[in-house]
Design a protein around this motif. Sequence first.
Motif: not given
Length: 180
Positions: A35-38, A53-56
Amino acid sequence: MRKTDIVAWTERWNEMYRSESEKIKRIFIDEMIDIYHIGSTSVPQIGYAKPIIDILVIVRDIHKVDLYNHEMAAIGYACRGEQGIAGRRYFTKGGDARTHHVHIYGNGNIHIDRHLNFKEYLLAHPEVAKKYGELKRTLAEAFPDNVHKYQEGKESWVAQIVEQSMKWVLKQNTKGEIGS
């Protein structure tokens, strides 16, 4: 109708990512790989962003994500399906006053590299990140009541930087400077 709201970067966005990522990890514990903050809220050098907040999330099997729609709804997310990108599952939180976007892809999907390389490139090239922030502010001023026109205004610039970032990461990997 959604507004184009651009604000100055804040550390609070990292805190919001950490908090939300913990909830998402608990839901996808059996499927999630990483999981990443993008997106712009993950790159302080941009200076400005929509406060979303975009989350991948990378999962083992994209088709199993649909089994968790109920659990995502329980923590406030609307399931949007692929939303125009084949192989993605997309969730939004906050209705017209969105706070989070979750982009989920199966391991190996090309869009994973596009998101992560774009972020890495902007972190490594603060002058480019700053130009992106300036573009975002200009477009937000031009289209305060039309988020779709704002997005369209960024498309070609973002596509160009994504292409540059993919080449840059490949070059860095060839040099052995960035791990895979």
